[in-house]
Design a protein around this motif. Structure first.
Motif, PDB file in Angstrom:
ATOM      1  N   THR A  78      -1.430 -25.253 -27.971  1.00 48.51           N
ATOM      2  CA  THR A  78      -0.472 -25.772 -28.947  1.00 48.51           C
ATOM      3  C   THR A  78       0.891 -26.004 -28.312  1.00 48.51           C
ATOM      4  O   THR A  78       1.504 -27.049 -28.502  1.00 48.51           O
ATOM      5  CB  THR A  78      -0.344 -24.792 -30.134  1.00 48.51           C
ATOM      6  N   VAL A  79       1.381 -25.043 -27.550  1.00 46.15           N
ATOM      7  CA  VAL A  79       2.700 -25.161 -26.934  1.00 46.15           C
ATOM      8  C   VAL A  79       2.708 -26.302 -25.923  1.00 46.15           C
ATOM      9  O   VAL A  79       3.647 -27.114 -25.897  1.00 46.15           O
ATOM     10  CB  VAL A  79       3.109 -23.828 -26.271  1.00 46.15           C
ATOM     11  N   ASP A  80       1.674 -26.385 -25.095  1.00 48.47           N
ATOM     12  CA  ASP A  80       1.600 -27.470 -24.108  1.00 48.47           C
ATOM     13  C   ASP A  80       1.558 -28.829 -24.787  1.00 48.47           C
ATOM     14  O   ASP A  80       2.209 -29.775 -24.346  1.00 48.47           O
ATOM     15  CB  ASP A  80       0.358 -27.315 -23.220  1.00 48.47           C
ATOM     16  N   ARG A  81       0.788 -28.923 -25.872  1.00 45.28           N
ATOM     17  CA  ARG A  81       0.687 -30.190 -26.598  1.00 45.28           C
ATOM     18  C   ARG A  81       2.035 -30.580 -27.200  1.00 45.28           C
ATOM     19  O   ARG A  81       2.465 -31.717 -27.108  1.00 45.28           O
ATOM     20  CB  ARG A  81      -0.379 -30.082 -27.686  1.00 45.28           C
ATOM     21  N   GLU A  82       2.733 -29.600 -27.809  1.00 42.74           N
ATOM     22  CA  GLU A  82       4.042 -29.877 -28.403  1.00 42.74           C
ATOM     23  C   GLU A  82       5.059 -30.279 -27.335  1.00 42.74           C
ATOM     24  O   GLU A  82       5.868 -31.174 -27.555  1.00 42.74           O
ATOM     25  CB  GLU A  82       4.533 -28.660 -29.186  1.00 42.74           C
ATOM     26  N   ASP A  83       5.013 -29.628 -26.168  1.00 37.72           N
ATOM     27  CA  ASP A  83       5.910 -29.998 -25.064  1.00 37.72           C
ATOM     28  C   ASP A  83       5.631 -31.416 -24.589  1.00 37.72           C
ATOM     29  O   ASP A  83       6.557 -32.186 -24.332  1.00 37.72           O
ATOM     30  CB  ASP A  83       5.765 -29.023 -23.890  1.00 37.72           C
ATOM     31  N   LEU A  85       4.273 -33.860 -26.300  1.00 37.72           N
ATOM     32  CA  LEU A  85       4.723 -34.803 -27.329  1.00 37.72           C
ATOM     33  C   LEU A  85       6.243 -34.945 -27.321  1.00 37.72           C
ATOM     34  O   LEU A  85       6.771 -36.045 -27.486  1.00 37.72           O
ATOM     35  CB  LEU A  85       4.236 -34.354 -28.709  1.00 37.72           C
ATOM     36  N   ALA A  86       6.958 -33.847 -27.120  1.00 38.52           N
ATOM     37  CA  ALA A  86       8.422 -33.904 -27.059  1.00 38.52           C
ATOM     38  C   ALA A  86       8.875 -34.732 -25.865  1.00 38.52           C
ATOM     39  O   ALA A  86       9.798 -35.554 -25.972  1.00 38.52           O
ATOM     40  CB  ALA A  86       9.001 -32.489 -26.989  1.00 38.52           C
ATOM     41  N   ARG A  89       8.284 -38.380 -26.628  1.00 38.39           N
ATOM     42  CA  ARG A  89       9.305 -38.903 -27.553  1.00 38.39           C
ATOM     43  C   ARG A  89      10.613 -39.173 -26.821  1.00 38.39           C
ATOM     44  O   ARG A  89      11.260 -40.199 -27.029  1.00 38.39           O
ATOM     45  CB  ARG A  89       9.536 -37.919 -28.701  1.00 38.39           C
TER      46      ARG A  89
END
Length: 197
Positions: A78-83, A85-86, A89
């Motif tokens: 989850t953390v890797d995916r959110e990073d 995506l950030a 962006r």
């Protein structure tokens, strides 16, 4: 095991027995989980002449345990995916900012880019260099997609033997007279379709 395989009526039945014996059963038969599971991703898989809908569920633990009996905990991404995506962006926002800075109202000279920031001028000059390498004498210009910005740069020669000096934020650029047109990638495609490019 050999006798069981030998007694089967065909290759497909033998594969099923082999799969059941060696733990490959899920590879041969889709297992649909109970309705209360949280389905994170579903896909349609085609097998033979019929289509089977298979619900794939991401679980905290694997369904098939290890030989020791304890299920192996899957890594939490989850953390890797959110990073990721950030970062994507931020990169998209940066590309849009460079596109706004670099797009020209039409064909301009290098003087148009006077005072351009260093990071934007690097993107522009690399694209101009790539466009000059792609110069087509029949069309009379060369074009290239700028790396780092959503723009297409089109370059053609200006007045022969004329040198131009442009003051950029990082220093003074001296070079031959060039006519440059920078379009947003979508607008460049539309212009080519209309025949304006």
């Amino acid at each position: 095991m050999a006798r069981s395989l030998h007694r089967q009526g065909g290759e497909e039945q033998a594969r099923c027995v082999y799969g059941a014996a060696f733990g490959d059963w899920p590879a041969w038969h889709a297992q649909v989980g109970p309705a209360e599971e949280d389905v994170a991703h579903a896909t349609v898989a085609a097998a033979g002449l019929t289509v089977h809908r298979i619900e794939v569920t991401l679980r905290e633990h694997e369904r098939v345990g290890r030989p020791g009996g304890r299920p192996r905990k899957l890594a939490d991404t989850t953390v890797d995916r959110e990073d990721a995506l950030a970062r994507a962006r931020e990169e998209a926002q940066l590309r849009r900012r460079f596109a706004r800075v670099l797009v020209t109202p039409g064909e301009v000279g290098l003087e148009h880019f006077a005072g351009l920031a260093a990071d934007a001028s690097v993107i522009l000059l690399r694209a101009v260099e790539a466009a000059l390498q792609e110069f087509d004498p029949v069309l009379g210009f060369g074009s290239a997609v700028a790396e780092g910005a959503n723009v297409v740069v089109r370059v053609r020669p200006g007045v022969a033997d004329r040198q131009v000096r442009v003051e950029l934020a990082e220093g003074v650029l001296t070079g031959p007279d060039l006519r440059i047109r920078v379009d947003a990638s979508e607008r460049a495609d539309e212009a080519v379709a209309r025949g304006a490019a």
